[in-house]
Design a protein around this motif. Structure first.
Motif, PDB file in Angstrom:
ATOM      1  N   ALA A   1       9.665   8.634  -4.694  1.00  6.96           N
ATOM      2  CA  ALA A   1       9.875   8.083  -3.350  1.00  6.96           C
ATOM      3  C   ALA A   1       8.846   7.002  -3.044  1.00  6.96           C
ATOM      4  N   LEU A   2       7.591   7.232  -3.401  1.00  6.57           N
ATOM      5  CA  LEU A   2       6.556   6.215  -3.189  1.00  6.57           C
ATOM      6  C   LEU A   2       6.859   4.965  -4.002  1.00  6.57           C
TER       7      LEU A   2
ATOM      8  N   ILE B   1       5.958  -0.552   8.158  1.00  6.68           N
ATOM      9  CA  ILE B   1       5.671   0.753   7.564  1.00  6.68           C
ATOM     10  C   ILE B   1       6.965   1.486   7.245  1.00  6.68           C
ATOM     11  N   LEU B   2       6.837   2.444   6.316  1.00  4.55           N
ATOM     12  CA  LEU B   2       7.969   3.296   5.964  1.00  4.55           C
ATOM     13  C   LEU B   2       7.451   4.685   5.643  1.00  4.55           C
ATOM     14  N   MET B   3       7.856   5.656   6.443  1.00  8.12           N
ATOM     15  CA  MET B   3       7.598   7.065   6.144  1.00  8.12           C
ATOM     16  C   MET B   3       8.881   7.688   5.622  1.00  8.12           C
ATOM     17  N   GLN B   4       8.808   8.271   4.420  1.00  9.56           N
ATOM     18  CA  GLN B   4       9.949   8.969   3.836  1.00  9.56           C
ATOM     19  C   GLN B   4       9.694  10.473   3.876  1.00  9.56           C
ATOM     20  N   PHE B   5      10.769  11.239   3.944  1.00 12.25           N
ATOM     21  CA  PHE B   5      10.657  12.692   3.975  1.00 12.25           C
ATOM     22  C   PHE B   5      11.323  13.261   2.730  1.00 12.25           C
TER      23      PHE B   5
ATOM     24  N   GLY C   1       0.796  -1.213   0.000  1.00 15.59           N
ATOM     25  CA  GLY C   1       0.000   0.000   0.000  1.00 15.59           C
ATOM     26  C   GLY C   1       0.833   1.270   0.000  1.00 15.59           C
ATOM     27  N   LEU C   2       0.291   2.300  -0.647  1.00 18.95           N
ATOM     28  CA  LEU C   2       0.858   3.645  -0.652  1.00 18.95           C
ATOM     29  C   LEU C   2      -0.208   4.602  -0.134  1.00 18.95           C
ATOM     30  N   ARG C   3       0.136   5.412   0.855  1.00 19.57           N
ATOM     31  CA  ARG C   3      -0.855   6.311   1.460  1.00 19.57           C
ATOM     32  C   ARG C   3      -0.573   7.770   1.132  1.00 19.57           C
TER      33      ARG C   3
ATOM     34  N   ALA D   1       4.616   5.702   2.829  1.00 19.49           N
ATOM     35  CA  ALA D   1       4.158   7.080   2.656  1.00 19.49           C
ATOM     36  C   ALA D   1       5.359   7.973   2.394  1.00 19.49           C
ATOM     37  N   ALA D   2       5.088   9.173   1.892  1.00 22.79           N
ATOM     38  CA  ALA D   2       6.131  10.184   1.694  1.00 22.79           C
ATOM     39  C   ALA D   2       5.550  11.529   2.094  1.00 22.79           C
ATOM     40  N   HIS D   3       6.347  12.313   2.816  1.00 23.85           N
ATOM     41  CA  HIS D   3       5.879  13.608   3.306  1.00 23.85           C
ATOM     42  C   HIS D   3       6.905  14.679   2.973  1.00 23.85           C
ATOM     43  N   VAL D   4       6.438  15.785   2.435  1.00 26.91           N
ATOM     44  CA  VAL D   4       7.356  16.896   2.173  1.00 26.91           C
ATOM     45  C   VAL D   4       7.915  17.410   3.502  1.00 26.91           C
TER      46      VAL D   4
END
Length: 402
Positions: free
Chosen positions: A386-387, A351-355, A82-84, A172-175
């Motif tokens: 990134a996603l 899970i993986l959160m990228q910035f 999944g990609l959020r 996920a990826a967050h600016v």
């Protein structure tokens, strides 16, 4: 179970075609970003935003999740990755002067946290994937209510959507303005803090400001409590573990000549390690009650539990960095005491959160939630890549039959 050498080669060919598809989808993705930015919806009211994204995807079926969210599935049945991206905006009046600035003014709303960019990046990934034969399922999760509770992530988990779709990992990826422009942080371990809201109420006996000896003033006690909280945290939490106590609201009487019967304060506690949570709250509660008692008052310490710490899976982070290298995306390291309900998914799947860096000078440029925060359109592609790198990293350890 890890993939074979042949499957890894197939992933490499898939990655090349997928990035080409993302580039082809970018004009539509940027146009969608502008449309979403100009027409933001705050938490709990995201239905129009969800519809805009689905209209741009044109013809894809979707499940409704968490009230106003959507879940899109592409690829074969069975295991999926999944990609959020988040649907909600903030109740902020925009000050960017952009030609696609928010048109929502009363009450104000603005995508001041980059969710419009995240949605556009996910759109580009999904649009490109429609023309590919995927070895695993691809879940596009358009999640509502990231900014306020009860959070959308908690509802998605409670609804068993991840179980139903056999989701093996979520990315996920967050600016992030504190990461240099063009770089992506994909670190293992804690990268965002657990956050709890706290309220402190000190009760005494009200009276007239001219006769303080006839009252039991809760204000001095509350002031001393607020100053003591950070010291309590400093002496409780391992100094190698981040902890932040922020008291952001204080209230007393409604008139300057009235000693209130009660005085209150509220704020947040942020911790990077879950094991620090119980003891810190216990000692903060003791600080409140003991200082209040020393002033002849009573003190009450209340906690509203929030998200857990966001802990990136080490294997997923390492493999994703490998794919970022393949895409020639420079990396950086980043973690902060910010919080994100994406952490909630960690109770069910890796899970993986990228910035994704936007390159502002954090000492002088606008930060997240600032009315002047506006990442450039080039960041849409960076979020999409990134996603994709995260999806490929998860696919590198996921067998279609697992």
């Amino acid at each position: 179970m890890s993939v074979s050498g042949e499957e890894a080669m197939a992933l490499g060919e898939l990655a090349e075609r997928w990035t080409e598809g993302i580039d082809a989808a970018l004009p539509a993705a940027v146009a969608l970003r502008h449309e979403l930015h100009a027409n933001p919806d705050v938490s709990g009211q995201e239905e129009p935003t969800a519809r805009r994204v689905m209209a741009a995807l044109g013809g894809l079926d979707a499940e409704t999740v968490a009230g106003t969210g959507r879940l899109v599935r592409l690829g074969p049945p069975g295991p999926s990755i999944g990609l959020r991206a988040e649907l909600d905006a903030l109740p902020v009046a925009e000050l960017t002067g952009s030609p696609f600035a928010s048109t929502v003014r009363t009450p104000p709303a603005m995508h001041a946290c980059g969710h419009d960019v995240h949605l556009a990046g996910l759109f580009a990934v999904l649009q490109a994937a429609r023309r590919l034969k995927l070895p695993l399922g691809l879940i596009g999760l358009l999640q509502p209510r990231e900014e306020v509770g009860p959070t959308g992530a908690a509802d998605v988990v409670a609804g068993d959507h991840l179980v139903h779709h056999q989701v093996r990992a979520l990315v996920a990826a967050h600016v992030q303005p504190q990461v240099p422009a063009g770089r992506v942080a994909s670190d293992a371990g804690p990268v965002n803090a657990a956050v709890d809201e706290i309220e402190i109420v000190v009760s005494g006996r009200g009276g007239h400001g001219a006769y303080p000896h006839l009252a039991v003033d809760p204000v001095p006690a509350l002031c001393r409590i607020v100053l003591a909280l950070s010291e309590t945290a400093r002496s409780t939490v391992n100094p190698l573990h981040a902890s932040v106590v922020s008291i952001t609201q204080i209230s007393g009487s409604a008139a300057p000549n009235v000693i209130p019967g009660t005085a209150a304060a509220a704020g947040t506690i942020r911790l990077m390690h879950e094991t620090d949570r119980p003891l810190l709250h216990e000692r903060l509660a003791r600080t409140v009650t003991s200082i209040a008692e020393a002033h002849g008052c009573t003190g009450k310490y209340e906690v509203r539990r929030g998200e857990p710490a966001l802990v990136n899976d080490a294997t997923l982070a390492g493999l994703t960095r490998g794919w970022l290298d393949e895409f020639r995306v420079p990396t950086a390291s980043f973690a902060s005491c910010g919080s994100d309900d994406f952490a909630t998914y960690g109770s069910q799947v890796p899970i993986l959160m990228q910035f994704v860096g936007t390159g502002y000078d954090h000492a002088s440029g606008p930060m997240l939630h600032d009315p002047s925060f506006l990442p450039g359109d080039e960041v849409v592609r960076q979020v999409a890549v990134a996603l994709l790198a995260g999806w490929l990293g998860a696919a590198s350890v996921t067998s279609p039959s697992s």
